[in-house]
Scaffold this motif. Structure first.
Motif, PDB file in Angstrom:
ATOM      1  N   ASP A  28     -16.110 -68.770 -72.010  1.00  0.00           N
ATOM      2  CA  ASP A  28     -16.260 -68.067 -70.740  1.00  0.00           C
ATOM      3  C   ASP A  28     -15.968 -69.034 -69.603  1.00  0.00           C
ATOM      4  N   ILE A  29     -14.973 -68.670 -68.786  1.00  0.00           N
ATOM      5  CA  ILE A  29     -14.556 -69.568 -67.704  1.00  0.00           C
ATOM      6  C   ILE A  29     -14.458 -68.817 -66.383  1.00  0.00           C
ATOM      7  N   THR A  30     -14.581 -69.579 -65.295  1.00  0.00           N
ATOM      8  CA  THR A  30     -14.285 -69.058 -63.970  1.00  0.00           C
ATOM      9  C   THR A  30     -13.158 -69.887 -63.374  1.00  0.00           C
ATOM     10  N   VAL A  31     -12.368 -69.233 -62.538  1.00  0.00           N
ATOM     11  CA  VAL A  31     -11.242 -69.875 -61.870  1.00  0.00           C
ATOM     12  C   VAL A  31     -11.246 -69.466 -60.401  1.00  0.00           C
ATOM     13  N   THR A  32     -10.469 -70.152 -59.601  1.00  0.00           N
ATOM     14  CA  THR A  32     -10.366 -69.794 -58.195  1.00  0.00           C
ATOM     15  C   THR A  32      -9.677 -68.441 -58.047  1.00  0.00           C
ATOM     16  N   LEU A  33      -9.819 -67.840 -56.893  1.00  0.00           N
ATOM     17  CA  LEU A  33      -9.145 -66.571 -56.617  1.00  0.00           C
ATOM     18  C   LEU A  33      -7.638 -66.736 -56.730  1.00  0.00           C
ATOM     19  N   ALA A  34      -7.093 -67.834 -56.203  1.00  0.00           N
ATOM     20  CA  ALA A  34      -5.645 -68.066 -56.268  1.00  0.00           C
ATOM     21  C   ALA A  34      -5.176 -68.109 -57.724  1.00  0.00           C
ATOM     22  N   ARG A  35      -5.937 -68.789 -58.573  1.00  0.00           N
ATOM     23  CA  ARG A  35      -5.533 -68.878 -59.982  1.00  0.00           C
ATOM     24  C   ARG A  35      -5.680 -67.525 -60.674  1.00  0.00           C
ATOM     25  N   TRP A  36      -6.715 -66.786 -60.351  1.00  0.00           N
ATOM     26  CA  TRP A  36      -6.868 -65.451 -60.922  1.00  0.00           C
ATOM     27  C   TRP A  36      -5.645 -64.598 -60.590  1.00  0.00           C
ATOM     28  N   LEU A  37      -5.250 -64.596 -59.338  1.00  0.00           N
ATOM     29  CA  LEU A  37      -4.117 -63.768 -58.921  1.00  0.00           C
ATOM     30  C   LEU A  37      -2.813 -64.224 -59.575  1.00  0.00           C
ATOM     31  N   ALA A  38      -2.646 -65.517 -59.766  1.00  0.00           N
ATOM     32  CA  ALA A  38      -1.414 -66.058 -60.351  1.00  0.00           C
ATOM     33  C   ALA A  38      -1.380 -65.926 -61.875  1.00  0.00           C
ATOM     34  N   ASP A  39      -2.526 -66.080 -62.536  1.00  0.00           N
ATOM     35  CA  ASP A  39      -2.568 -66.159 -64.000  1.00  0.00           C
ATOM     36  C   ASP A  39      -3.393 -65.049 -64.650  1.00  0.00           C
ATOM     37  N   LYS A  40      -3.555 -63.924 -63.974  1.00  0.00           N
ATOM     38  CA  LYS A  40      -4.436 -62.864 -64.463  1.00  0.00           C
ATOM     39  C   LYS A  40      -4.100 -62.421 -65.886  1.00  0.00           C
ATOM     40  N   GLU A  41      -2.838 -62.197 -66.173  1.00  0.00           N
ATOM     41  CA  GLU A  41      -2.459 -61.730 -67.511  1.00  0.00           C
ATOM     42  C   GLU A  41      -2.858 -62.733 -68.581  1.00  0.00           C
ATOM     43  N   GLN A  42      -2.608 -64.001 -68.330  1.00  0.00           N
ATOM     44  CA  GLN A  42      -2.971 -65.045 -69.292  1.00  0.00           C
ATOM     45  C   GLN A  42      -4.497 -65.122 -69.442  1.00  0.00           C
ATOM     46  N   LEU A  43      -5.214 -64.997 -68.352  1.00  0.00           N
ATOM     47  CA  LEU A  43      -6.678 -65.058 -68.401  1.00  0.00           C
ATOM     48  C   LEU A  43      -7.258 -63.909 -69.220  1.00  0.00           C
ATOM     49  N   LEU A  44      -6.686 -62.737 -69.093  1.00  0.00           N
ATOM     50  CA  LEU A  44      -7.203 -61.565 -69.800  1.00  0.00           C
ATOM     51  C   LEU A  44      -6.857 -61.576 -71.286  1.00  0.00           C
ATOM     52  N   LYS A  45      -5.855 -62.352 -71.699  1.00  0.00           N
ATOM     53  CA  LYS A  45      -5.463 -62.434 -73.103  1.00  0.00           C
ATOM     54  C   LYS A  45      -6.268 -63.467 -73.886  1.00  0.00           C
ATOM     55  N   ARG A  46      -6.956 -64.348 -73.194  1.00  0.00           N
ATOM     56  CA  ARG A  46      -7.736 -65.397 -73.841  1.00  0.00           C
ATOM     57  C   ARG A  46      -8.915 -64.828 -74.616  1.00  0.00           C
ATOM     58  N   SER A  47      -9.461 -65.625 -75.510  1.00  0.00           N
ATOM     59  CA  SER A  47     -10.712 -65.296 -76.178  1.00  0.00           C
ATOM     60  C   SER A  47     -11.845 -65.802 -75.287  1.00  0.00           C
TER      61      SER A  47
END
Length: 151
Positions: A28-47
């Motif tokens: 379980d990780i948190t990222v900045t808003l900028a990273r969420w917006l840029a890498d959302k698809e990758q973040l949602l595919k992670r375990s």
């Protein structure tokens, strides 16, 4: 490290990942808003779950369509005197209907916990573990409330 969540002491299972650090494959990780917006698809595919850390200057509107995919929203207080995050928490709960965890992190005071909980923050992480018991006590400082709240 322990946190307060829903007025109980729990172990913190979340890790903040800075923008310049590669995303771990699990956990379980948190990222900045900028990273969420840029890498959302990758973040949602992670375990593991993904969350977002907001700074006072961040706009929360870009998150409106993503709230069901966000496990925790961290409100990062760079200084205890900056109140913009109180407004962000209130808007996330009342306007946007966010039901997940909203966690205060950073430089805020145990005395602010009562007020933060009134606007929708339900979890608190302190850099200094000595503040935890003081914060738990501060949640019960007032028995009468004049304004409506999210809780």
């Amino acid at each position: 490290m322990q946190i307060i969540k829903d007025r109980q002491l729990l172990e913190n299972t979340w890790t903040f990942i800075a923008d310049d650090i590669p995303l771990p494959e699990n956990g379980d990780i948190t990222v900045t808003l900028a990273r969420w917006l840029a890498d959302k698809e990758q973040l949602l595919k992670r375990s593991g779950q993904a969350g977002v850390r907001l700074n006072p200057s961040d706009q929360i509107e870009p998150l409106a369509g993503d709230l069901s995919n966000i496990g925790v929203i961290e409100l990062n207080f760079p200084i205890f005197g900056d109140g913009r995050l109180f407004s962000q928490a209130r808007l996330l709960r009342s306007r946007d209907g966010y039901q997940g965890e909203i966690r205060a992190v950073g430089d805020y005071l145990p005395d602010q916990v009562f007020y933060l909980s009134r606007v929708g923050v339900n979890a608190f992480e302190f850099a200094d573990p000595n503040h935890i018991q003081e914060a738990l006590a501060a949640m019960n400082n007032f028995s009468v409330r004049y304004q409506a709240s999210t809780n």
